[in-house]
Design an enzyme around this catalytic site. Structure first.
Site, PDB file in Angstrom:
ATOM      1  N   PHE A 109      -6.274 -22.533  69.826  1.00  0.00           N
ATOM      2  CA  PHE A 109      -6.796 -21.289  69.253  1.00  0.00           C
ATOM      3  C   PHE A 109      -7.528 -20.422  70.277  1.00  0.00           C
ATOM      4  CE2 PHE A 109     -10.744 -23.739  69.090  1.00  0.00           C
ATOM      5  CZ  PHE A 109     -11.702 -22.770  69.397  1.00  0.00           C
ATOM      6  N   CYS A 131     -11.540 -23.877  77.957  1.00  0.00           N
ATOM      7  CA  CYS A 131     -11.335 -25.198  78.568  1.00  0.00           C
ATOM      8  C   CYS A 131     -11.898 -25.238  79.979  1.00  0.00           C
ATOM      9  CB  CYS A 131      -9.864 -25.545  78.593  1.00  0.00           C
ATOM     10  SG  CYS A 131      -8.947 -24.439  79.656  1.00  0.00           S
TER      11      CYS A 131
HETATM   12  P1  NAD Z   1      -6.167 -28.690  68.966  1.00  0.00           P
HETATM   13  O1  NAD Z   1      -5.800 -29.878  69.770  1.00  0.00           O
HETATM   14  O2  NAD Z   1      -6.871 -28.908  67.681  1.00  0.00           O
HETATM   15  O3  NAD Z   1      -4.844 -27.845  68.596  1.00  0.00           O
HETATM   16  C1  NAD Z   1      -3.903 -27.488  69.576  1.00  0.00           C
HETATM   17  C2  NAD Z   1      -2.540 -27.360  68.910  1.00  0.00           C
HETATM   18  O4  NAD Z   1      -2.147 -28.624  68.387  1.00  0.00           O
HETATM   19  C3  NAD Z   1      -2.510 -26.371  67.749  1.00  0.00           C
HETATM   20  O5  NAD Z   1      -1.318 -25.644  67.810  1.00  0.00           O
HETATM   21  C4  NAD Z   1      -2.579 -27.261  66.527  1.00  0.00           C
HETATM   22  O6  NAD Z   1      -1.889 -26.725  65.419  1.00  0.00           O
HETATM   23  C5  NAD Z   1      -1.923 -28.545  66.971  1.00  0.00           C
HETATM   24  N1  NAD Z   1      -2.536 -29.752  66.375  1.00  0.00           N
HETATM   25  C6  NAD Z   1      -3.815 -29.913  65.963  1.00  0.00           C
HETATM   26  N2  NAD Z   1      -4.009 -31.156  65.515  1.00  0.00           N
HETATM   27  C7  NAD Z   1      -2.842 -31.803  65.651  1.00  0.00           C
HETATM   28  C8  NAD Z   1      -2.409 -33.144  65.378  1.00  0.00           C
HETATM   29  N3  NAD Z   1      -3.225 -34.040  64.866  1.00  0.00           N
HETATM   30  N4  NAD Z   1      -1.139 -33.464  65.660  1.00  0.00           N
HETATM   31  C9  NAD Z   1      -0.292 -32.563  66.200  1.00  0.00           C
HETATM   32  N5  NAD Z   1      -0.647 -31.292  66.466  1.00  0.00           N
HETATM   33  C10 NAD Z   1      -1.901 -30.910  66.212  1.00  0.00           C
HETATM   34  O7  NAD Z   1      -6.992 -27.711  69.928  1.00  0.00           O
HETATM   35  P2  NAD Z   1      -7.768 -26.376  69.529  1.00  0.00           P
HETATM   36  O8  NAD Z   1      -8.984 -26.736  68.753  1.00  0.00           O
HETATM   37  O9  NAD Z   1      -6.827 -25.380  68.979  1.00  0.00           O
HETATM   38  O10 NAD Z   1      -8.191 -25.857  70.982  1.00  0.00           O
HETATM   39  C11 NAD Z   1      -9.317 -26.291  71.668  1.00  0.00           C
HETATM   40  C12 NAD Z   1      -8.999 -27.420  72.604  1.00  0.00           C
HETATM   41  O11 NAD Z   1      -7.986 -27.038  73.531  1.00  0.00           O
HETATM   42  C13 NAD Z   1     -10.189 -27.827  73.457  1.00  0.00           C
HETATM   43  O12 NAD Z   1     -10.224 -29.219  73.555  1.00  0.00           O
HETATM   44  C14 NAD Z   1      -9.891 -27.191  74.805  1.00  0.00           C
HETATM   45  O13 NAD Z   1     -10.512 -27.812  75.906  1.00  0.00           O
HETATM   46  C15 NAD Z   1      -8.411 -27.334  74.855  1.00  0.00           C
HETATM   47  N6  NAD Z   1      -7.827 -26.399  75.804  1.00  0.00           N
HETATM   48  C16 NAD Z   1      -7.368 -26.902  76.972  1.00  0.00           C
HETATM   49  C17 NAD Z   1      -6.848 -26.048  77.920  1.00  0.00           C
HETATM   50  C18 NAD Z   1      -6.334 -26.570  79.218  1.00  0.00           C
HETATM   51  O14 NAD Z   1      -5.712 -25.812  79.926  1.00  0.00           O
HETATM   52  N7  NAD Z   1      -6.560 -27.816  79.578  1.00  0.00           N
HETATM   53  C19 NAD Z   1      -6.781 -24.675  77.664  1.00  0.00           C
HETATM   54  C20 NAD Z   1      -7.248 -24.197  76.440  1.00  0.00           C
HETATM   55  C21 NAD Z   1      -7.774 -25.085  75.509  1.00  0.00           C
END
Ligand code: NAD
Length: 507
Positions: free
Chosen positions: A159, A291
């Site tokens: 998100f 992140c």
């Molecule tokens: P999230 O892991 O909850 O969701 C990411 C994606 O996975 C979404 O599209 C979501 O629909 C899907 N998803 C969620 N739960 C799932 C599950 N149990 N099984 C399969 N798919 C699932 O992450 P978020 O809250 O949207 O974003 C924040 C996180 O992303 C933070 O941990 C942040 O550090 C990380 N992030 C990392 C980077 C990087 O480059 N390393 C960049 C941006 C964000």
């Protein structure tokens, strides 16, 4: 969700984008999209059913041969036009991002600019995709290698960067000749719909880029689908780990970028005013929902920590929290009420574990109705065994850890499970060099707090911050989205018809 008021009749539906058309979705499952500044529902997003997912993959699969066969120069021209359209739509896209995510408009414009850089990089695909050639590897025998697209690839995004993270993926994937299915975050899905329209306007053939909305079920469907060749995932570490495991189990190439806990080391010789400004932006910008956000300040020496706090604490107290559309706002709301509760629980936990809470961002916000706002918090004397140190909070909370020297700072960072980004602030070239050489983290800044690599370098962390072999975008992206083929050719003047039973060697 907390603090929400529904206006079901008034809210629009965010559509899937399949085969060049917006599709409202047939499944009964779906989610609410909030404006985090008001806590109100602004849209409804359908979650794709298994049938819709299969149909979408089939569309992308059908479009693959034509797109893969399109000369790279022509693919590049479409991306050039997309780049122009994206820039022109910048204000509109920033408003959409800000409304659904809650980040300030200037921050939203910033993420679009960083995404545009990747499109610009991908426009160079005719050169980037070039193979290698050797004449006469044996008498009359030439060898060359080429990079070919994989097929249908999927991107699953978080998100916190609803435009930039998808833009880390699809421009490079499309430039390489793949077709693409984007599964954006269900919390702020509208930016992807707008980008899909712009790609179509730029001349991208229908079916080459598709957007499928959904939650966990859609992700699982993509991971298991036999016609998806590769998955790029960016999100939290627990999900990244599962995506990598399940995707590879199903024979796919997977890059899964996870969460982070980024340390910034402040050495006693650093320009402290510079370090304080850097910390404010890097820890509290985008309400800490990045992140690459700095969530740990590692002060080397007590005197350095005390001088840092003297300057930093009043500035954290004075952070301007408010609607992201107000010109003076420095920090908008968090993404949901649920997430705000989680961040507040971490703050309470930090106090219970004995860290010293110098600035408490909760009063006035914690249970306030309306938007999901929270002030900035600052902890001193954070210890490595505390949860607020070990875990990713993903909110406006900065912890200060005191260490005696640079070696101790390096040891601390190298033993943390996350290893996305880090930075050192110093005036000493020797100290900076020792740090960049010994630190075991994927992206490192020297007097740069958010060392997000530009598009022609690649982005990626180490340890629990990335699962898979390839970083994202840049040349690593081209490698990820293509596979290598080596060709050895011989055009003999007179055919040698005698079979050879020994392993062929170049004569
Ligand atoms: P999230 O892991 O909850 O969701 C990411 C994606 O996975 C979404 O599209 C979501 O629909 C899907 N998803 C969620 N739960 C799932 C599950 N149990 N099984 C399969 N798919 C699932 O992450 P978020 O809250 O949207 O974003 C924040 C996180 O992303 C933070 O941990 C942040 O550090 C990380 N992030 C990392 C980077 C990087 O480059 N390393 C960049 C941006 C964000």
């Amino acid at each position: 969700m907390l603090n929400s008021a529904r206006e079901p009749a008034a809210v629009p539906t965010v559509c899937h984008w399949v085969g060049g058309k917006a599709q409202g979705g047939t499944a009964d499952r779906g989610g609410d999209v909030f404006n985090p500044s008001t806590g109100r529902v602004t849209a409804r997003v359908p979650f794709a059913s298994a049938e819709e997912l299969n149909a979408c993959v089939a569309v992308a699969q059908a479009a693959f041969a034509g797109w893969a066969g399109t000369p790279p120069l022509r693919r590049s021209r479409i991306l050039f036009r997309f780049r122009q359209l994206l820039e022109e739509a910048g204000d509109q896209l920033a408003a959409v991002i800000s409304r659904e995510h809650g980040k300030t408009l200037s921050d939203a414009r910033g993420e679009i600019v960083r995404g545009l850089e990747v499109v610009e990089f991908a426009c160079g695909i005719p050169d980037l995709i070039k193979g290698e050639y050797n004449e006469n590897v044996g008498t009359g025998v030439d060898a060359y290698s080429i990079r070919q697209p994989l097929g249908v690839v999927a991107g699953i995004t978080p998100f916190n960067f609803p435009a930039m993270v998808p833009l880390w993926m699809f421009p490079v994937a499309l430039a390489c000749g793949n077709t693409f299915i984007l599964k954006p975050s269900e919390r702020d899905p509208s930016a992807s719909a707008l980008m899909a329209e712009l790609l179509q306007k730029a001349g991208l053939p229908d079916g080459v880029f598709n957007v499928l909305h959904g939650d966990r079920a859609a992700v699982e469907g993509l991971l298991q689908h036999p016609d998806i060749a590769a998955i790029s995932f960016v999100g939290s570490t627990p999900v990244a780990r599962v995506v990598h495991r399940e995707g590879t189990l199903h024979g796919k190439r997977v890059q899964a970028l996870g969460g982070a806990k980024n340390h910034m080391v402040i050495l006693p010789d650093a320009d402290l005013d510079d370090a304080v400004e850097a910390l404010l932006g890097a820890a509290y910008g985008s309400a800490g929902e990045r992140c690459m956000a700095i969530s740990v300040a590692v002060a080397v020496g007590d005197a350095c920590a005390d001088r840092l706090i003297e300057r930093l604490a009043p500035r954290v107290t004075a952070l301007r929290v408010g609607p992201p559309t107000d010109a003076g706002t420095e920090m908008g709301p968090l993404i949901t009420g649920e997430h705000r509760r989680k961040v507040c629980d971490y703050i309470a936990g930090g106090v219970d574990e004995g860290a010293r809470l110098l600035v408490d961002g909760r009063p006035g916000y914690q249970d306030a109705p309306g938007g999901f706002f929270l002030g900035g918090s600052l902890f001193d004397r954070v210890q490595p065994q505390m949860r607020i140190y070990k875990e990713e909070i993903f909110g406006p909370v900065l912890g200060i850890v005191r260490v005696p020297d640079l070696d101790a700072a390096i040891r601390l960072i190298n033993t943390h499970p996350y290893a996305n980004g880090t930075a050192v602030f110093t005036r000493s070239g020797a100290a900076a060099r020792a740090f960049t050489s010994a630190i075991e983290v994927g992206m490192v800044g020297v007097n740069v707090p958010l060392p997000v690599p530009v598009a022609f370098h690649s982005f990626g962390g180490w340890r629990n911050s990335l699962f898979g072999d390839h970083h994202i975008y840049g040349r690593e992206g081209v490698r990820f989205y293509t596979r290598l083929k080596a060709i050895t050719q011989r055009w003999p003047r007179e055919l040698d018809k005698k079979a050879e039973f020994a392993m062929p060697t170049m004569k």
